[in-house]
Each structure stands twice: as structure tokens, then as C-alpha cells.
Design a protein around this motif. Structure first.
Motif, PDB file in Angstrom:
ATOM      1  N   GLU A 127       0.739  -1.233  -0.113  1.00  0.00           N
ATOM      2  CA  GLU A 127      -0.184  -0.173  -0.021  1.00  0.00           C
ATOM      3  C   GLU A 127       0.904   1.290  -0.043  1.00  0.00           C
ATOM      4  O   GLU A 127       0.667   2.007  -0.784  1.00  0.00           O
ATOM      5  N   ASN A 148       0.677   4.062  -2.600  1.00  0.00           N
ATOM      6  CA  ASN A 148       0.301   5.478  -2.400  1.00  0.00           C
ATOM      7  C   ASN A 148       1.586   6.414  -3.141  1.00  0.00           C
ATOM      8  O   ASN A 148       1.196   7.465  -3.693  1.00  0.00           O
ATOM      9  N   LEU A 208       1.266   6.758  -6.784  1.00  0.00           N
ATOM     10  CA  LEU A 208       0.073   7.700  -6.970  1.00  0.00           C
ATOM     11  C   LEU A 208       0.595   9.116  -6.822  1.00  0.00           C
ATOM     12  O   LEU A 208       0.254   9.925  -7.532  1.00  0.00           O
ATOM     13  N   ASP A 216       0.767  12.371  -9.261  1.00  0.00           N
ATOM     14  CA  ASP A 216       0.064  13.696  -8.801  1.00  0.00           C
ATOM     15  C   ASP A 216       1.251  14.874  -9.088  1.00  0.00           C
ATOM     16  O   ASP A 216       0.774  15.862  -9.334  1.00  0.00           O
ATOM     17  N   ILE A 257      -6.007   4.585  -9.507  1.00  0.00           N
ATOM     18  CA  ILE A 257      -6.528   4.440  -8.193  1.00  0.00           C
ATOM     19  C   ILE A 257      -7.597   3.516  -7.989  1.00  0.00           C
ATOM     20  O   ILE A 257      -7.602   2.605  -7.121  1.00  0.00           O
ATOM     21  N   LEU A 287      -7.706   0.126  -5.745  1.00  0.00           N
ATOM     22  CA  LEU A 287      -8.602   0.039  -5.040  1.00  0.00           C
ATOM     23  C   LEU A 287      -9.135  -1.217  -5.190  1.00  0.00           C
ATOM     24  O   LEU A 287      -9.674  -1.968  -4.409  1.00  0.00           O
ATOM     25  N   GLN A 319      -9.841  -3.254  -1.865  1.00  0.00           N
ATOM     26  CA  GLN A 319     -11.107  -3.367  -1.403  1.00  0.00           C
ATOM     27  C   GLN A 319     -11.692  -4.730  -2.033  1.00  0.00           C
ATOM     28  O   GLN A 319     -13.256  -4.703  -1.784  1.00  0.00           O
ATOM     29  N   ARG A 329      -6.953   1.017  10.109  1.00  0.00           N
ATOM     30  CA  ARG A 329      -8.396   0.600   9.486  1.00  0.00           C
ATOM     31  C   ARG A 329      -8.680  -0.558  10.067  1.00  0.00           C
ATOM     32  O   ARG A 329      -7.782  -1.656  10.252  1.00  0.00           O
ATOM     33  N   ASN A 388     -13.645  -0.336   5.409  1.00  0.00           N
ATOM     34  CA  ASN A 388     -14.009   0.712   5.197  1.00  0.00           C
ATOM     35  C   ASN A 388     -14.392   0.405   3.809  1.00  0.00           C
ATOM     36  O   ASN A 388     -13.963  -0.705   3.118  1.00  0.00           O
ATOM     37  N   ASN A 389     -15.191   1.281   3.083  1.00  0.00           N
ATOM     38  CA  ASN A 389     -15.700   1.059   1.996  1.00  0.00           C
ATOM     39  C   ASN A 389     -15.242   1.846   0.955  1.00  0.00           C
ATOM     40  O   ASN A 389     -14.330   2.992   0.882  1.00  0.00           O
ATOM     41  N   ILE A 410     -12.917   5.978   0.070  1.00  0.00           N
ATOM     42  CA  ILE A 410     -11.521   6.238  -0.455  1.00  0.00           C
ATOM     43  C   ILE A 410     -11.533   7.196  -1.463  1.00  0.00           C
ATOM     44  O   ILE A 410     -11.195   8.276  -1.636  1.00  0.00           O
ATOM     45  N   GLN A 411     -13.070   7.187  -2.203  1.00  0.00           N
ATOM     46  CA  GLN A 411     -13.348   8.094  -3.271  1.00  0.00           C
ATOM     47  C   GLN A 411     -13.212   9.400  -2.972  1.00  0.00           C
ATOM     48  O   GLN A 411     -12.892  10.534  -3.408  1.00  0.00           O
ATOM     49  N   ASN A 433     -10.357  11.052  -1.728  1.00  0.00           N
ATOM     50  CA  ASN A 433      -9.502  11.784  -3.086  1.00  0.00           C
ATOM     51  C   ASN A 433     -10.022  12.890  -3.490  1.00  0.00           C
ATOM     52  O   ASN A 433      -9.376  13.594  -4.228  1.00  0.00           O
ATOM     53  N   VAL A 483      -3.831  15.061  -2.620  1.00  0.00           N
ATOM     54  CA  VAL A 483      -2.948  14.020  -3.008  1.00  0.00           C
ATOM     55  C   VAL A 483      -3.820  12.739  -3.232  1.00  0.00           C
ATOM     56  O   VAL A 483      -4.503  12.462  -2.105  1.00  0.00           O
ATOM     57  N   PRO A 484      -3.513  12.136  -4.261  1.00  0.00           N
ATOM     58  CA  PRO A 484      -4.145  10.823  -4.311  1.00  0.00           C
ATOM     59  C   PRO A 484      -3.584   9.730  -3.482  1.00  0.00           C
ATOM     60  O   PRO A 484      -2.796   9.640  -3.158  1.00  0.00           O
ATOM     61  N   THR A 485      -4.540   8.935  -3.089  1.00  0.00           N
ATOM     62  CA  THR A 485      -4.357   7.681  -2.065  1.00  0.00           C
ATOM     63  C   THR A 485      -5.286   6.630  -2.243  1.00  0.00           C
ATOM     64  O   THR A 485      -6.323   6.751  -2.630  1.00  0.00           O
ATOM     65  N   ILE A 486      -4.801   5.447  -1.691  1.00  0.00           N
ATOM     66  CA  ILE A 486      -5.667   4.519  -1.614  1.00  0.00           C
ATOM     67  C   ILE A 486      -5.829   3.885   0.013  1.00  0.00           C
ATOM     68  O   ILE A 486      -6.202   3.064   0.269  1.00  0.00           O
ATOM     69  N   SER A 487      -5.190   4.874   0.783  1.00  0.00           N
ATOM     70  CA  SER A 487      -5.332   4.285   2.229  1.00  0.00           C
ATOM     71  C   SER A 487      -6.284   5.155   2.887  1.00  0.00           C
ATOM     72  O   SER A 487      -5.977   6.314   2.774  1.00  0.00           O
ATOM     73  N   PRO A 488      -7.087   4.396   3.767  1.00  0.00           N
ATOM     74  CA  PRO A 488      -8.285   5.309   4.231  1.00  0.00           C
ATOM     75  C   PRO A 488      -7.485   6.171   5.529  1.00  0.00           C
ATOM     76  O   PRO A 488      -8.080   7.172   5.923  1.00  0.00           O
ATOM     77  N   GLU A 489      -6.484   5.573   5.988  1.00  0.00           N
ATOM     78  CA  GLU A 489      -5.700   6.537   7.122  1.00  0.00           C
ATOM     79  C   GLU A 489      -5.359   7.962   6.668  1.00  0.00           C
ATOM     80  O   GLU A 489      -5.281   8.628   7.671  1.00  0.00           O
TER      81      GLU A 489
END
Lengths: 231, 589
Positions: free
Chosen positions: A17, A21, A24, A28, A137, A141, A145, B273, B276-277, B281-282, B285, B290-296
Motif C-alpha cells: 500500500e 500510494n 500515485l 500527482d 486509483i 482499490l 477493497q 483501519r 472501509n468501503n 476512499i473516493q 480523494n 494528494v491521491p491515495t488508496i489508504s483510508p488512514e
């Protein structure tokens, strides 16, 4: 035993992860750098930051692949685990390439002598970049997910980006006010350029294969750095 | 590896330990038996020596052999004693040896007064002793008795040897071995049975640990261990069932979370975490730069600072009991989208963060505010006019003609007010109470003709030419009142805004399975392009002055659009090439 395996998987996912990140973030930063570049603002800060991140990415890649090897060798992963590990490994290689490509874009962008050419095309480039960022992304995800829909969306979007790519070059060349003859020539040179780059990439990939071969022979990872796998 | 494991298996351990216990038992029995045998032999020896001693004594008494001349009579005694090699010694009370059948020169023998068996026989009925003979060097069993003036001592070679014993007790040994064999087999059987249960339990434990599906039915024997094992397996199965059900429920919860339009995430107290759904994350974002895939990542955002402070405040002191479910909410506007971020902290200090997109809600609120102020504005105009006219009448002395004029004008404004209120209530009804309008088959041809005849006076006034080209059998499923008001408002519009003598075309140009398609056009002036997209908005006027004068409410086209949408249709407007406006719309069949 299985608790240890779970823990190892958890660590792997955490590093993966982190890797995702950071990739990504590179995209950005590239996006922001292009906006600033088009607006004629200084971009050296972005350039050095991207280069720094690339170093971190390379180290992380080795670390993550080492974690994968560890899980395979120590914890007898079951079929589903193995599938996951292989998927991560494939993603890892592609993410690493994305990182390389970002640095490539930065390098080539700064080498274009006539900034206006770049500025003229920047709208489409920006669109493409935003689209690809969204694709990345969603793709990541879909994995973290367990979301199929996002993966399908990304796969379908690929053709859109491809089309943008074709349109971009045609339009940029058409905008140059050159004669048709010269425009054709430029297009031919562009084709030539992609041929050369493709061949160059074959060489790069051969190097990768050779590195992998050495790894298989005596376990030396030529990309190796000091790893701390226990954190 | 397997063999070592096999040797160390519970079954073998049990077998060998039981076997060694039994072996020790057998050895103890053997040793005990040996000791008894030895004692028995000694007793036997003692008895026979006692007999010989008694015999010797009787022989001496009877033959008076103690006289030195007759002492040799004793030699003949040997021949009648059944046991061979018996040594007989006669010792006088003072210890001098008088006779010994193994020694010829008796007078050379030392004094025997102090020999232990002799000593003992003085105080006891007899004396005995086992020792090596000083004369022969062999081990002897000595037995002595005292008869007043002399001692008789007899001795035999002490040979209660194991060898002889073993020979004598072969049957016993064989019996022991046989017993040992039987026990071996019995033990093997019993430990096998026990071990079998244990092995099955081991297999069970391994398969549980590996998380395999339990394919085999375990067969445990009918004893305590089997019972325990059966219970363990049953308990495990029950727990597994409960766990499976739980994960099914969890799955449902997951699916529910993913189907939600809200971003939901649960975090543990260390802010890592739990669940999360995708939406979370969407939204993250969108809010984040800053783009991310981590909910934290939510904890790093500047916009979330108050939220993070709230969480930190509640998580900092773990000893302090929480107030009942502390909650916190902030609203964030980012990239022209609105979000409400809620946080709830649970008793175990895990917490939930919800991100709701409120953009639509905010937009609607804004729209409503605008609408209300528009309505107020629109209502105020006729009311002001009416009160103005009435004030003029009241405060001035006017002749009847002028009075009538003002009253008429006030009446006209009152009518306009009523119209406006009708329109507002109609449009509100279309929007808010869709079910109020009952749908039924409506013949559009008849309906349009009804509208045209209804407005015929005004049409003639403006000298308009109305052409209707609608299929006589065209039927749509709709609400008659609403459809009436659609055509009414459109024609009314043309009457108000089209030039005198314009041509109005009402046409059905297409019909398919779902819808009937109409155009409504009038030639003449076009609507400027910049206004065209907004003419369906409420109270939107292309030319404020003119339309007010014409008495429009500003709601006509808004009603048309809403009514058509209620009939699952669409409407658009465009300018005609040669001047004039055309509306294209569809109505569901």
C-alpha cells in the motif's frame, strides 16, 4: 503458524500500500509539475522530489518482493494465498514501471526546446494524466477493497486513453502551421522515435530477465539494498 | 523423520512405559520367589542337620561312644545317614574336639569353644552359622546343639545355588515368560485403542490448524477418552458453524457497506483501519489534494484538523470513561462539492468516520431559498399594484369613469395574482406530490383541439394561424389536466410573444413503442442563444419589461417542463433557421 503467516501478509500488504500510494503521489506530482510548467513557474522542486521518491520506490520494490519470497519459503501458502502473492508481484513490477515512466516524462518534458508546443498540447496531456491517475486509483482499490467493478472500469477506460493518445499527436502536429509535407515528415519521425524506444525497451526487459536469471541461479538480487523486514 | 515420530508417538510411549512397569513387576516377583526358595532350602538344610545331630546324640548316648576306645564307632554312623558328605564333629563342653569324621588327627585341632554356632547353642536350643571352613576352605552351613557335657555339631556344604534353583524352577520361569508375552499382546491392544483415539485427535487438531474442511467423520471408541474427543469435535463443529454464520453476516455487512452511497470507515484506537468501503476512499480523494488508496490518509488532511483533534481528545485518556458515544460533525466544501464528515467514538475507543456527500442537498437548499425569494418578489408586484390603485381611489376624489378604470386595473392585477398562485401551487404539486396526478389514457388530438378552442378568442385577437397535425388516434398515458396545461402554456406563450399574424404549428412527428414525439413551433422572432438554455427555469424572463406587460407569470415553461418530466418525457427548445422558436418534446405512451 497461520498467525505468523497472517502477520507476514499484513506486513506485505502494508508495504504494498505504501508503494501504491507513493506511485500515485508521483503521478500527482507530475500533474502539478505540468500545470506549473505550462504556467511558466519554476519546477525544480517537483523534479527533485520526484527523483527522491523514485529512489524510495526502488528500495520499496525490492523489500516487497523479498517479503513475497519469504512468505512463499516460510509459510507454505495455500493456492488462494499464492494467487494473491503472484498478483501482488505482477502489480509490483507494473507499479515500478509506472514510476520509471513518470521520471521519463519529467526528463523528456524538460528537454522540449519549444515550450509552446508542450503548452499547446497540455490540455490533452492533462486530461490523459487525470484519466490515468483515476485508472490507477481504481485499479489499486479494486485489489485492496476486493471491488470487481473498479477493475472493469479501469480496463474499459484504457481504450479511451489510447484514443486520446492518437488524437493528441495528430492535433499537435496539425497546429504547427507547417506545410502538409513537413507535417507528414514529423509524423514519420515520431513513428521512428517510438520504434526506437520500443527496441530500447526490449533491451531493458532483457536486462531484467538477466537479473532474474542471476537471482534464480544464486539468489543474489542485483537490485539489492539493505532491507529491514522486521518492522 | 516419520519413524522417529512414530517411536515418539503417544501410543508407543504408553506401550513401552506400561511394558517396563510390568517387567519390573515380573523381576520383583522373580526376586521374591528366589528369596523364598533360598529360605526354604535353608530350612530344609537346617531340618536335616537337626535330624543328623539328634541321631548322633542318640548314637553316642546309646553306645557310650565317648569312651576313647569306642569313639571310632561313630565312623559307622556315616554309613547309615542318608545324606552324603555330612561333617560330624563332637566337641566337649570345654571346647576340645573329641571327634570329627573329616579329620583324622583330632588332637591337633584347635579349641572350638568360641565357634559362633557352639556359642549360640549354649543359650539357644541350637546354634547355626554359615562360613568358610578354616580346614576345607569351602562354605559350610554349621549346626550345633549342646547336650550337657558335649556339643554335637554337624555341617553341610552350603549350596543353595541359583543354578540349581533355576534348574528346579524352569516351569516357573517359563510361566513368567508366557505371562509376559500375554501381557505384551494385551498392552499392545489397549495402547492401540487408546493411541488410535489420540492419533485421530491429533489429525483433527492438525486439520483444524490448517483450516481444512473436515472431510472425515471421526470414529472414537466408546470410553471416556472417546467421549471427550467426541465432545471436543462437537464443540469445534458448533463453533465453526457459529463462525461461518458470523462471517456470512459480516459478508452481508460488507456488501451493505459497499452498496451504500456514503463513505464509511471503521478505525481501531491506534487509528489503523478495520474496515472501509470504496466510497470512503473516493470521497477522500476528492477532499484531498494528494491521491491515495489508504483510508488512514484522512488523518493527514488539513480540512480534517478539527475532526482529528476531537478523536485525539477522546482517545488520549483511556482510563477516563467515555460519555455515551461522543459524536462530531464537520462540513467541508471542496471543488464545489459539499461533504458532511461525521465521527462516532465507540466504548472500546474504536471509531467510525462517515463521509456524506451533501452537494445535492446544499444545492437544493440554495435553490429553495432562491425560489422563495423569487416567489415573494413576484407576489409583491401585483399586491403593490392593487394596493396602489385602491389607495388612489380612497385618497382621491375621482369621477366614476376614472374610478372604474382603477378598479378594473386592480381587478386585472388580482386576477394575475390568482393566476400566479394557481401556477405556483401547480408547479409545487408536480414537484412534491407526483401521486396527486392520476394517469389515464388521453387522446392528444382531442386535447389539443380543446386547448385551441379554449384560447380561440385570444388567437383571433393576435391574428395567429394555428395548424394542428396530430394523429387522431394518438393516445398517451397521462394526466389530462397536466397535459392540457402543457399545450395551454405553450400556445399561451405564442400568443404573448409571437408577432401578430404568426403561424403556429403543433405537430406529431414520430411515435415509437414508448413515446409520442411532438413539435410546437411558431415563426417570427427567435430567442437569443444565451437565454435558450434557461427559459425553462422558474421566473426566468428573456425580456423582463415586455413579458410583465403581457401578464405572464414566468412559470409557464417551468410548468411545461415539469409536467413533461412527470410523463417520463423530455423537452428541448431551439431556434428555427428562418426565425421563430421550436419546442421538441416527448410524452410516454
Amino acid at each position: 503458524m497461520s498467525v505468523k503467516k497472517d502477520l507476514a501478509f499484513e506486513k506485505l500488504m502494508r508495504d504494498f500500500e505504501k508503494f501504491s500510494n507513493l506511485t500515485l503521489l508521483q503521478l500527482d506530482l507530475l500533474d502539478k509539475m505540468i500545470s506549473d510548467y505550462v504556467a511558466k513557474k519554476p519546477v525544480d522542486g517537483f523534479k527533485s522530489q520526484i527523483a527522491e521518491n523514485e529512489t524510495v520506490l526502488n528500495q520499496l520494490e525490492v523489500k516487497v518482493s523479498e517479503r513475497i519470497m519469504r512468505i512463499i519459503s516460510l509459510y507454505n501458502p495455500m493456492a488462494s494465498d499464492l494467487r494473491k502473492l503472484l498478483a501482488i508481484y505482477r502489480m509490483l513490477i507494473d507499479l515500478e514501471r509506472i514510476g520509471d515512466l513518470v521520471t521519463g516524462v519529467v526528463r523528456d518534458m524538460l528537454r522540449i526546446k519549444d515550450v509552446e508546443i508542450f503548452v499547446n498540447a497540455s490540455d490533452v496531456i492533462d486530461n490523459m494524466l487525470v484519466m490515468t491517475k483515476e485508472m490507477l486509483i481504481k485499479a489499486l482499490l479494486s485489489f485492496t477493497q476486493n471491488d470487481r467493478e473498479s477493475a472493469i472500469w479501469t480496463i474499459k477506460s484504457d481504450s479511451v486513453v489510447d484514443e486520446l493518445n492518437h488524437k493528441l499527436l495528430r492535433k499537435s502536429v496539425a497546429k504547427t502551421n507547417l506545410t502538409d509535407e513537413h507535417q507528414e515528415m514529423i509524423m514519420s519521425f515520431l513513428k521512428l522515435k517510438s520504434i526506437v524506444s520500443d527496441i530500447e525497451r526490449i533491451g531493458d526487459h532483457s536486462t531484467n530477465i538477466a537479473e532474474a536469471s542471476i537471482y534464480a541461479l544464486d539468489g543474489t538480487d542485483l537490485r539489492h539494498v539493505d532491507l529491514d523486514l522486521d518492522d | 523423520m516419520a519413524s522417529i515420530l512414530e517411536l515418539r508417538s503417544f501410543r508407543n510411549k504408553l506401550f513401552y512405559s506400561l511394558l517396563s512397569v510390568f517387567s519390573i513387576f515380573i523381576l520383583i516377583v522373580l526376586a521374591f520367589q528366589y528369596q523364598r526358595e533360598k529360605d526354604f532350602k535353608k530350612k530344609e538344610l537346617e531340618t536335616s542337620l537337626n535330624d543328623i545331630t539328634e541321631m548322633t546324640h542318640l548314637f553316642i548316648e546309646h553306645n557310650h561312644t565317648l569312651d576313647s576306645s569306642r569313639i571310632f564307632y561313630l565312623d559307622s554312623l556315616q554309613n547309615i545317614i542318608p545324606r552324603k558328605n555330612v561333617r560330624i564333629t563332637v566337641i566337649m563342653a570345654n571346647g576340645v574336639v573329641r571327634y570329627d569324621n573329616h579329620v583324622t588327627e583330632v588332637n591337633k585341632m584347635e579349641n572350638h569353644r568360641l565357634r559362633p554356632e557352639v556359642q549360640l547353642s549354649v543359650s539357644e536350643p541350637f546354634g547355626e552359622n554359615v562360613r568358610k571352613s578354616a580346614t576345607t576352605g569351602e562354605e559350610y552351613y554349621y549346626f550345633a546343639k549342646f547336650y550337657g557335657t558335649y556339643f554335637v555339631r554337624t555341617a553341610l556344604v552350603y549350596d543353595v545355588e541359583v543354578t540349581t534353583f533355576l534348574r528346579a524352577e524352569r516351569v516357573f520361569i517359563l510361566f513368567s515368560l508366557f505371562l509376559f508375552g500375554i501381557v505384551w499382546l494385551l498392552l499392545a491392544y489397549v495402547t492401540n485403542r487408546l493411541g488410535g483415539t489420540i492419533t485421530q485427535l491429533k489429525d483433527f487438531a492438525i486439520s483444524v490448524n490448517n483450516g481444512d474442511e473436515m472431510a472425515v467423520e471421526y470414529q472414537f471408541p466408546d470410553d471416556e477418552l472417546g467421549e471427550i474427543s467426541n465432545r471436543v469435535v462437537a464443540i469445534y463443529k458448533e463453533m465453526k458453524l457459529a463462525k461461518d454464520n458470523l462471517s456470512k453476516e459480516k459478508e452481508k455487512l460488507f456488501n451493505h457497506l459497499f452498496a451504500l452511497n456514503e463513505g464509511v470507515a471503521f478505525f481501531a484506537k491506534d487509528k489503523s483501519r478495520l474496515l472501509n468501503n470504496n466510497h470512503f476512499i473516493q470521497f477522500l480523494n476528492i477532499i484531498s489534494d494528494v491521491p491515495t488508496i489508504s483510508p488512514e490518509h484522512i488523518f493527514d488532511l488539513a480540512d480534517m484538523k478539527p475532526l482529528v483533534e476531537f478523536i485525539d481528545a477522546n482517545l488520549s485518556d483511556l482510563s477516563k470513561p467515555l460519555a455515551a458515544m461522543p459524536a462530531f460533525e464537520i462540513n467541508i466544501k471542496k471543488n464545489s462539492r459539499f461533504f458532511a464528515v461525521k465521527c462516532i467514538i465507540f466504548q472500546d475507543r474504536s471509531f467510525e468516520i462517515l463521509i456524506l456527500e451533501t452537494t445535492q442537498l446544499e444545492e437544493r437548499t440554495l435553490l429553495k431559498q432562491q425560489m422563495t425569494s423569487n416567489i415573494a418578489h413576484e407576489l409583491r408586484t401585483p399586491v403593490a399594484s392593487i394596493s396602489g390603485y385602491l389607495e388612489t381611489i380612497l385618497s382621491n376624489v375621482l369621477d366614476d369613469k376614472k374610478k372604474d378604470y382603477f378598479i378594473e386595473r386592480a381587478h386585472a392585477q388580482a386576477r394575475r395574482l390568482a393566476e400566479l398562485i394557481d401556477d405556483i401551487s401547480l408547479i409545487t404539486k408536480i414537484e412534491e406530490a407526483k401521486t396527486y396526478f392520476v394517469k389515464q389514457p388521453v387522446n392528444v388530438y382531442k386535447l389539443v383541439h380543446e386547448v385551441v378552442s379554449n384560447l380561440s378568442n385570444r388567437v383571433e385577437e393576435r391574428k395567429l394561424e394555428v395548424n394542428v397535425a396530430i394523429d387522431e388516434t394518438s393516445v398517451v398515458n397521462g394526466n389530462k389536466t397536466l397535459l392540457f396545461s402543457v399545450f395551454y402554456n405553450l400556445l399561451d406563450n405564442s400568443i404573448k410573444y409571437a408577432n401578430q399574424g404568426s403561424i403556429v404549428n403543433i405537430q406529431q412527428y414520430h411515435s415509437d413503442e414508448n413515446c409520442v414525439y411532438f413539435t410546437f413551433s411558431n415563426n417570427g422572432e427567435s430567442i437569443p442563444e444565451e437565454h435558450l438554455s434557461r427559459i425553462f427555469e422558474r421566473f426566468y424572463r428573456v425580456d423582463t419589461g415586455r413579458s410583465r406587460k403581457n401578464g405572464g407569470t414566468g412559470l409557464g415553461l417551468a410548468i411545461v417542463k415539469n409536467a413533461i418530466q412527470l410523463h417520463n418525457g423530455e423537452i428541448s427548445a431551439r431556434n428555427l433557421k428562418d426565425g421563430g422558436v421550436e419546442f421538441l418534446f416527448s410524452i410516454q405512451k
